[in-house]
Design a protein around this motif. Structure first.
Motif, PDB file in Angstrom:
ATOM      1  N   THR A  96       0.850  -1.189   0.000  1.00  0.00           N
ATOM      2  CA  THR A  96       0.000   0.000   0.000  1.00  0.00           C
ATOM      3  C   THR A  96       0.887   1.240   0.000  1.00  0.00           C
ATOM      4  N   LEU A  97       0.633   2.151  -0.966  1.00  0.00           N
ATOM      5  CA  LEU A  97       1.384   3.385  -1.069  1.00  0.00           C
ATOM      6  C   LEU A  97       0.813   4.418  -0.100  1.00  0.00           C
ATOM      7  N   ASP A  98       1.506   5.503   0.088  1.00  0.00           N
ATOM      8  CA  ASP A  98       1.056   6.554   1.004  1.00  0.00           C
ATOM      9  C   ASP A  98      -0.233   7.211   0.534  1.00  0.00           C
ATOM     10  N   ASN A  99      -0.517   7.177  -0.774  1.00  0.00           N
ATOM     11  CA  ASN A  99      -1.748   7.774  -1.277  1.00  0.00           C
ATOM     12  C   ASN A  99      -2.929   6.808  -1.231  1.00  0.00           C
ATOM     13  N   GLY A 100      -2.732   5.639  -0.601  1.00  0.00           N
ATOM     14  CA  GLY A 100      -3.807   4.658  -0.488  1.00  0.00           C
ATOM     15  C   GLY A 100      -3.865   3.661  -1.619  1.00  0.00           C
ATOM     16  N   MET A 101      -3.029   3.813  -2.637  1.00  0.00           N
ATOM     17  CA  MET A 101      -3.024   2.870  -3.753  1.00  0.00           C
ATOM     18  C   MET A 101      -2.539   1.501  -3.270  1.00  0.00           C
ATOM     19  N   GLU A 102      -3.295   0.469  -3.640  1.00  0.00           N
ATOM     20  CA  GLU A 102      -2.957  -0.890  -3.229  1.00  0.00           C
ATOM     21  C   GLU A 102      -2.445  -1.688  -4.425  1.00  0.00           C
ATOM     22  N   LEU A 103      -1.353  -2.397  -4.231  1.00  0.00           N
ATOM     23  CA  LEU A 103      -0.714  -3.164  -5.297  1.00  0.00           C
ATOM     24  C   LEU A 103      -0.639  -4.633  -4.905  1.00  0.00           C
ATOM     25  N   LEU A 104      -0.747  -5.485  -5.902  1.00  0.00           N
ATOM     26  CA  LEU A 104      -0.576  -6.930  -5.707  1.00  0.00           C
ATOM     27  C   LEU A 104       0.429  -7.431  -6.733  1.00  0.00           C
ATOM     28  N   ILE A 105       1.419  -8.164  -6.270  1.00  0.00           N
ATOM     29  CA  ILE A 105       2.403  -8.795  -7.160  1.00  0.00           C
ATOM     30  C   ILE A 105       2.326 -10.285  -6.919  1.00  0.00           C
ATOM     31  N   HIS A 106       1.949 -11.028  -7.951  1.00  0.00           N
ATOM     32  CA  HIS A 106       1.668 -12.467  -7.830  1.00  0.00           C
ATOM     33  C   HIS A 106       2.557 -13.215  -8.831  1.00  0.00           C
ATOM     34  N   VAL A 107       3.511 -13.989  -8.347  1.00  0.00           N
ATOM     35  CA  VAL A 107       4.476 -14.673  -9.212  1.00  0.00           C
ATOM     36  C   VAL A 107       3.916 -16.014  -9.672  1.00  0.00           C
ATOM     37  N   PHE A 130      12.620 -16.157  -6.260  1.00  0.00           N
ATOM     38  CA  PHE A 130      11.972 -17.379  -6.730  1.00  0.00           C
ATOM     39  C   PHE A 130      12.844 -18.067  -7.764  1.00  0.00           C
ATOM     40  N   SER A 131      12.521 -19.331  -8.021  1.00  0.00           N
ATOM     41  CA  SER A 131      13.245 -20.124  -9.017  1.00  0.00           C
ATOM     42  C   SER A 131      12.323 -20.403 -10.199  1.00  0.00           C
ATOM     43  N   GLN A 132      12.669 -19.847 -11.362  1.00  0.00           N
ATOM     44  CA  GLN A 132      11.876 -20.120 -12.563  1.00  0.00           C
ATOM     45  C   GLN A 132      11.899 -21.606 -12.905  1.00  0.00           C
ATOM     46  N   ASP A 133      13.039 -22.233 -12.707  1.00  0.00           N
ATOM     47  CA  ASP A 133      13.155 -23.660 -13.044  1.00  0.00           C
ATOM     48  C   ASP A 133      12.193 -24.499 -12.206  1.00  0.00           C
ATOM     49  N   LYS A 134      12.083 -24.193 -10.924  1.00  0.00           N
ATOM     50  CA  LYS A 134      11.193 -24.966 -10.064  1.00  0.00           C
ATOM     51  C   LYS A 134       9.730 -24.709 -10.411  1.00  0.00           C
ATOM     52  N   ILE A 135       9.407 -23.480 -10.786  1.00  0.00           N
ATOM     53  CA  ILE A 135       8.026 -23.181 -11.184  1.00  0.00           C
ATOM     54  C   ILE A 135       7.661 -23.977 -12.421  1.00  0.00           C
ATOM     55  N   ARG A 136       8.558 -23.992 -13.406  1.00  0.00           N
ATOM     56  CA  ARG A 136       8.276 -24.733 -14.633  1.00  0.00           C
ATOM     57  C   ARG A 136       8.251 -26.238 -14.370  1.00  0.00           C
ATOM     58  N   ALA A 137       9.158 -26.715 -13.518  1.00  0.00           N
ATOM     59  CA  ALA A 137       9.186 -28.143 -13.200  1.00  0.00           C
ATOM     60  C   ALA A 137       7.894 -28.580 -12.526  1.00  0.00           C
ATOM     61  N   ALA A 138       7.260 -27.660 -11.804  1.00  0.00           N
ATOM     62  CA  ALA A 138       5.978 -27.967 -11.163  1.00  0.00           C
ATOM     63  C   ALA A 138       4.814 -27.843 -12.136  1.00  0.00           C
ATOM     64  N   GLY A 139       5.121 -27.452 -13.372  1.00  0.00           N
ATOM     65  CA  GLY A 139       4.080 -27.384 -14.394  1.00  0.00           C
ATOM     66  C   GLY A 139       3.282 -26.099 -14.402  1.00  0.00           C
ATOM     67  N   HIS A 140       3.840 -25.012 -13.834  1.00  0.00           N
ATOM     68  CA  HIS A 140       3.103 -23.756 -13.752  1.00  0.00           C
ATOM     69  C   HIS A 140       3.741 -22.694 -14.648  1.00  0.00           C
ATOM     70  N   PRO A 141       2.933 -21.784 -15.227  1.00  0.00           N
ATOM     71  CA  PRO A 141       3.495 -20.655 -15.969  1.00  0.00           C
ATOM     72  C   PRO A 141       4.220 -19.709 -15.012  1.00  0.00           C
ATOM     73  N   THR A 142       5.245 -19.025 -15.515  1.00  0.00           N
ATOM     74  CA  THR A 142       5.999 -18.071 -14.687  1.00  0.00           C
ATOM     75  C   THR A 142       5.448 -16.656 -14.816  1.00  0.00           C
ATOM     76  N   ALA A 143       4.438 -16.458 -15.668  1.00  0.00           N
ATOM     77  CA  ALA A 143       3.868 -15.127 -15.862  1.00  0.00           C
ATOM     78  C   ALA A 143       3.482 -14.506 -14.522  1.00  0.00           C
ATOM     79  N   THR A 144       3.909 -13.271 -14.311  1.00  0.00           N
ATOM     80  CA  THR A 144       3.702 -12.590 -13.027  1.00  0.00           C
ATOM     81  C   THR A 144       2.722 -11.438 -13.198  1.00  0.00           C
ATOM     82  N   ALA A 145       1.727 -11.377 -12.308  1.00  0.00           N
ATOM     83  CA  ALA A 145       0.730 -10.313 -12.349  1.00  0.00           C
ATOM     84  C   ALA A 145       1.180  -9.145 -11.470  1.00  0.00           C
ATOM     85  N   PHE A 146       1.086  -7.930 -12.011  1.00  0.00           N
ATOM     86  CA  PHE A 146       1.367  -6.702 -11.271  1.00  0.00           C
ATOM     87  C   PHE A 146       0.091  -5.866 -11.358  1.00  0.00           C
TER      88      PHE A 146
END
Length: 665
Positions: free
Chosen positions: A577-588, A619-635
């Protein structure tokens, strides 16, 4: 009263009460329920809750999108309901028990093929490009452009393109001929056994020491003799299983069963030596002597039946049925079987006539949503779902459109099915062929054989026009004024009422402009391209997708902020949360919560004050891919705070902590 007590109590009643909940857990953005009877959930009333941003069902779980505060909501919900939450793994197990055997089998098949799809799409695009430069005769003998009477291709005319045509087959062969390697790896990864053993098993299925599976029909007596293995009491011809799907699946499951059996019965002190040997060696023999030939026969049989349906005198009827039913198949998860069938058709015939209909179905459902955009142009809340759902559907991701719009109102789904059926009839009736599966939706034309582009473009037009027109006509009769947004508009400006004069007031000070830098190094793209309906539909808010660059392994703060949300059990996401109240989510990554923190580390705690560029997660991109998940990250900007304008920059490569990607004022 706590912040979410009222909504949590209402949600308990709206999902059918405590007795209707088999299990409940949460991830970074949503509550995940396993319900005894999903029919008891009042979806419309749940979506009307102030704290709920939407619902959808996936893999047997009824999911309610809450947002960054889901952990607080979850705590209040479990306190009110008296239900003890469970782990993600327990919830998935309970969801599996809620499904019938066919649904569970399709779920497993889908998770096996999901990690392979990027390679299959890439291979399909490469085959399409090779087809254009090497198989289409654009030029006549004199070297002039003459598509009608041409005898020479681009590769025939220029040495560079001839070399490109030949070299690209290195990739095409790796994707399609060596597919059993990927399948065996993916099966062992999904079933929790040793992936490297799966890779070795797959390599034995396509070994150059064996007679190439594509050359069996034309093999000479000398070839057969050279590849015959004689064990005195028994001999067999060593045949490769290049491109075979069913045979590879069966062989991999034999390996999985053997490894699990010997792991269970072998003392731990010698397990490292005994289990790999006793699993892999018998699996290879069983694969080549038993399940390989059986799987080959089954795979070819399925491909021949489907090909017969798509090339026989009843092909138009078959196409109409498939075109109409594909969207409902997606909602049940049964559509995953088509990946195996398409791949088998490509390897048997060199093309597939099934995939073009799938792309058309996606376009048809997107066109139904396009009509809803027009019909609900005054309904701002509906447009927040409609517009991104339409875009993602046209790009081949149909879940936001199906679950967020078309199934909700029902008639757009039926109108999309009707348009898809007509487009499929024309497509199959004119024998449109694809070189492989490709990107769904409108970009699907890139996987179509070049000489069918004109016909497929016509089919796409049908898949756009018919669902749009039908949905618009039906919608004008079915949608209420409230659903169209007209009721709220009339309430805000009653007829004949004069707008009250605004009292004189001192002008508000201009907002201080600001910017957010990229939290991750990589390619920045619109949030619509996130392979997750919750993010791509913007239910959580607008934002960006960042595909991590090779070697990128850290998420940093995009601005000075306070850490408001962490995920201690999984460390895959963080909220600020920024000082102006803006809320951010970063999801790997996507569904990386299922990894239980393996490959992730969080370097901050809730309540910490962080500076722009400070490391938040690694985080480890290799482990994410090995688990069968996309690495695309949401901001995602989940709340704008005092900011009145927020703009997002995409279509570029960004450097974490330095490249501005969001501006606001």
């Amino acid at each position: 009263m706590a912040k979410y007590t009222e909504d949590a109590g209402k949600l308990l009643d709206l999902v059918g009460g405590k007795e209707n909940i088999s299990a409940v857990t949460h991830c970074m953005t949503r509550m995940r329920f396993v319900l005894v009877d999903e029919g008891k959930a009042d979806v419309k009333a749940i979506e009307d809750l102030p704290s709920a941003k939407g619902t959808f069902t996936q893999a047997g779980q009824f999911q309610v999108i809450i947002g960054n505060d889901v952990a607080d909501f979850y705590q209040e919900f479990t306190a009110i309901s008296g239900i003890e939450g469970v782990s993600k793994e327990a919830a998935k197990a309970a969801a599996g028990a809620n499904q019938n055997p066919l649904q569970r089998a399709m779920g497993v098949l889908g998770e096996i093929f999901a990690p392979l799809i990027p390679a299959l799409i890439c291979g399909g695009l490469i085959l399409g490009f090779r087809n254009i430069i090497g198989e289409v005769n654009f030029f006549n003998d004199a070297g002039a452009f003459d598509l009608e009477h041409g005898t020479q291709s681009i590769a025939d005319m220029w040495t560079f393109w001839n070399g490109m045509y030949s070299f690209l087959w290195v990739i095409g062969e790796a994707v399609f001929h060596m597919l059993p390697v990927g399948i065996c790896w993916s099966v062992t990864r999904k079933m929790g056994t040793t992936p490297i053993l799966g890779i070795v098993l797959g390599l034995t299925l396509v070994s150059p020491q064996l007679l190439n599976g594509f050359s069996v029909a034309s093999a000479t007596a000398e070839d057969i003799a050279a590849h015959t293995y004689d064990f005195d009491f028994y001999s067999f011809v060593g045949t490769g299983y290049q491109g075979q799907v069913i045979a590879a699946l069966m062989a991999a499951f034999v390996l999985v069963w053997l490894e699990k059996f010997f792991t269970k019965v072998t003392p731990e002190v010698v397990r490292m030596i005994v289990v790999p040997f006793m699993s892999l060696v018998p699996a290879v023999f069983i694969a080549h002597l038993v399940v390989g030939p059986i799987g080959w026969a089954i795979g070819n049989g399925i491909a021949e039946v489907v090909n017969w349906g798509l090339s026989s005198d009843i092909r138009v009827l078959f196409a109409a049925l498939f075109g109409a039913l594909y969207a409902p198949l997606v909602m049940t998860g049964l559509h995953h079987m088509t990946n195996a069938i398409d791949t088998q058709l490509v390897n048997n015939l060199g093309y597939t006539t099934l995939w073009p209909m799938i792309a058309l179905s996606n376009i048809a459902q997107g066109s139904a949503v396009l009509a809803m955009i027009v019909l609900q142009k005054k309904n701002e809340r509906a447009q927040q779902v409609n517009i991104p759902a339409c875009i993602s559907c046209y790009l081949g991701v149909t879940e936001p459109a199906l679950f967020g719009v078309n199934l909700k109102y029902k008639f757009p789904l039926l109108c999309g099915m009707a348009g898809s059926a007509v487009a499929a009839m024309v497509c199959t009736g004119l024998s449109v062929k694809a070189l492989s599966i490709g990107v769904g939706g409108i970009p699907g034309i890139l996987s179509i054989m070049f000489n069918y582009w004109g016909v497929f473009a016509l089919c796409m037009a049908i898949a756009i026009v018919i669902p749009f027109v039908l949905t618009f006509i039906v919608g004008t009769k079915q949608l209420s004024a409230e659903e169209c947004g007209m009721a709220a508009l009339e309430a805000a400006s009653p007829a004949g009422a004069a707008a009250p004069a605004a009292p004189a007031a001192q002008a508000a000070p201009a907002a201080v402009p600001g910017e957010l830098v990229a939290p991750l190094t990589g390619a920045v793209k619109p949030i619509d391209e996130m392979p997750d309906p919750v993010f791509s539909s913007k239910c959580m808010g607008d934002g960006l997708m960042i595909e991590p660059a090779p070697g990128a392994d850290a998420v940093v703060a995009p601005a000075d902020a306070t850490v408001t949300v962490t995920m201690p059990a999984s460390n895959h996401a963080v909220g600020l949360t920024l000082d102006n109240g803006m809320e951010l989510l970063i999801h790997v990554g996507i569904d990386t919560v299922d990894m239980g923190g393996d490959g992730f580390a969080c370097h901050v705690a809730q309540g910490d004050r962080v500076k722009a560029g400070q490391k938040l997660l690694s985080f480890s991109q290799d482990k994410i891919r090995a688990a069968g998940h996309p690495t695309a990250t949401a901001f995602v900007v989940s709340a704008t705070g005092s900011a009145t304008e927020v703009s997002f920059a995409s279509g570029m490569d960004a450097q974490a902590g330095s490249t501005p990607v969001v501006s606001f004022k």
